[in-house]
Design a protein around this motif. Sequence first.
Motif, PDB file in Angstrom:
ATOM      1  N   MET A 128       5.373   1.641  28.959  1.00  0.00           N
ATOM      2  CA  MET A 128       5.025   0.874  27.569  1.00  0.00           C
ATOM      3  C   MET A 128       4.798   1.636  26.206  1.00  0.00           C
ATOM      4  N   GLU A 129       4.016   2.587  26.762  1.00  0.00           N
ATOM      5  CA  GLU A 129       3.597   3.441  25.459  1.00  0.00           C
ATOM      6  C   GLU A 129       3.246   4.828  25.805  1.00  0.00           C
ATOM      7  N   PHE A 130       2.844   5.809  24.920  1.00  0.00           N
ATOM      8  CA  PHE A 130       1.993   7.337  25.478  1.00  0.00           C
ATOM      9  C   PHE A 130       1.044   7.392  24.448  1.00  0.00           C
ATOM     10  N   SER A 131       0.281   8.306  24.982  1.00  0.00           N
ATOM     11  CA  SER A 131      -0.842   8.851  24.071  1.00  0.00           C
ATOM     12  C   SER A 131      -1.031  10.264  24.473  1.00  0.00           C
ATOM     13  N   ASP A 132      -1.263  11.044  23.455  1.00  0.00           N
ATOM     14  CA  ASP A 132      -1.488  12.666  23.325  1.00  0.00           C
ATOM     15  C   ASP A 132      -2.991  12.817  23.577  1.00  0.00           C
ATOM     16  N   LYS A 136      -1.774  18.127  24.240  1.00  0.00           N
ATOM     17  CA  LYS A 136      -0.392  17.876  24.750  1.00  0.00           C
ATOM     18  C   LYS A 136       0.234  16.594  24.450  1.00  0.00           C
ATOM     19  N   LYS A 137       1.249  16.515  24.201  1.00  0.00           N
ATOM     20  CA  LYS A 137       2.231  15.444  23.885  1.00  0.00           C
ATOM     21  C   LYS A 137       2.259  14.600  25.250  1.00  0.00           C
ATOM     22  N   LYS A 138       2.288  12.925  25.235  1.00  0.00           N
ATOM     23  CA  LYS A 138       2.629  11.961  26.020  1.00  0.00           C
ATOM     24  C   LYS A 138       1.594  12.486  27.262  1.00  0.00           C
ATOM     25  N   MET A 139       0.531  12.737  27.188  1.00  0.00           N
ATOM     26  CA  MET A 139      -0.324  13.226  28.371  1.00  0.00           C
ATOM     27  C   MET A 139      -0.675  11.771  29.097  1.00  0.00           C
ATOM     28  N   PHE A 140      -0.810  10.660  28.452  1.00  0.00           N
ATOM     29  CA  PHE A 140      -1.384   9.633  29.245  1.00  0.00           C
ATOM     30  C   PHE A 140      -0.066   8.414  28.809  1.00  0.00           C
ATOM     31  N   VAL A 141       0.385   7.728  30.018  1.00  0.00           N
ATOM     32  CA  VAL A 141       0.992   6.598  29.858  1.00  0.00           C
ATOM     33  C   VAL A 141       0.586   5.474  30.202  1.00  0.00           C
ATOM     34  N   LYS A 142       0.950   4.291  29.124  1.00  0.00           N
ATOM     35  CA  LYS A 142       0.673   3.100  29.429  1.00  0.00           C
ATOM     36  C   LYS A 142       1.777   2.427  30.343  1.00  0.00           C
ATOM     37  N   ASP A 154      -1.205  -4.137  33.288  1.00  0.00           N
ATOM     38  CA  ASP A 154      -1.003  -2.881  32.658  1.00  0.00           C
ATOM     39  C   ASP A 154      -2.202  -2.298  32.661  1.00  0.00           C
ATOM     40  N   GLY A 155      -1.886  -0.772  32.413  1.00  0.00           N
ATOM     41  CA  GLY A 155      -2.958   0.062  32.321  1.00  0.00           C
ATOM     42  C   GLY A 155      -2.633   1.554  32.018  1.00  0.00           C
ATOM     43  N   TRP A 156      -3.421   2.476  31.936  1.00  0.00           N
ATOM     44  CA  TRP A 156      -3.167   3.835  31.476  1.00  0.00           C
ATOM     45  C   TRP A 156      -3.138   4.623  32.771  1.00  0.00           C
ATOM     46  N   VAL A 157      -2.325   5.727  32.899  1.00  0.00           N
ATOM     47  CA  VAL A 157      -2.462   6.538  33.937  1.00  0.00           C
ATOM     48  C   VAL A 157      -1.965   7.909  33.242  1.00  0.00           C
ATOM     49  N   LEU A 158      -2.393   9.132  34.059  1.00  0.00           N
ATOM     50  CA  LEU A 158      -1.620  10.351  33.643  1.00  0.00           C
ATOM     51  C   LEU A 158      -0.278  10.276  33.846  1.00  0.00           C
ATOM     52  N   ALA A 159       0.438  11.026  32.897  1.00  0.00           N
ATOM     53  CA  ALA A 159       1.854  11.240  32.885  1.00  0.00           C
ATOM     54  C   ALA A 159       2.451  12.065  34.130  1.00  0.00           C
ATOM     55  N   ILE A 160       1.737  12.842  34.682  1.00  0.00           N
ATOM     56  CA  ILE A 160       1.904  13.449  35.905  1.00  0.00           C
ATOM     57  C   ILE A 160       2.031  12.512  37.044  1.00  0.00           C
ATOM     58  N   ASP A 161       1.412  11.270  37.031  1.00  0.00           N
ATOM     59  CA  ASP A 161       1.447  10.378  38.132  1.00  0.00           C
ATOM     60  C   ASP A 161       2.566   9.394  38.077  1.00  0.00           C
ATOM     61  N   VAL A 162       3.241   9.647  37.141  1.00  0.00           N
ATOM     62  CA  VAL A 162       4.537   8.813  36.982  1.00  0.00           C
ATOM     63  C   VAL A 162       5.931   9.555  37.264  1.00  0.00           C
ATOM     64  N   GLN A 163       6.758   9.104  38.266  1.00  0.00           N
ATOM     65  CA  GLN A 163       7.605   9.941  38.828  1.00  0.00           C
ATOM     66  C   GLN A 163       8.912   9.236  38.675  1.00  0.00           C
TER      67      GLN A 163
END
Length: 163
Positions: A128-132, A136-142, A154-163
């Motif tokens: 849905m969206e990103f947070s720096d 680092k850019k796009k570190m967290f992902v909603k 919905d919720g926020w996770v670390l970008a590395i956990d989204v594959q």
Amino acid sequence: MSDEENLNKTVDSAKNVAGNQFAAFMGLKEKNPKAFYGIIVALVLPVLIMMFSGGESTPVSGPTIKDLSVGQKYTLKSPNTVDKDAKIRLVPVPGTLAAYDDTEEEDRKDTKENTCQHMPQGTPVEVMEFSDAYGKKKMFVKVKVTEGACKDKDGWVLAIDVQ
């Protein structure tokens, strides 16, 4: 003669030999300085070469963050675990980090407040969206869950956990 006397004579003899060798080496400095410094270079140079030649280096590779896009569908998968039953925590605010503590499992029980906080690996989600964060850019992902009992949560996770 006792063993102790033999040992003392052997130690004294070794000290005398080492002292004589060192004295001869230092005497070489006065008699033949080229040989003296040549021996030092011959002893030190290989050590320096070994220290400064790193040999072949292979880059260390690890999990990388995908280039995620808003509106695209992905799955939740933690690259930091081999346990297929490991859960990925969705947090309400980006940057909220929670340590895993087995002694307090209240947040893992399904209550009205805690529903859909811990998602199983492989849960389909939509970005849905990103947070720096932390430079680092796009570190967290909603993300929004697209299937299952937690659909549309919905919720926020670390970008590395989204594959």
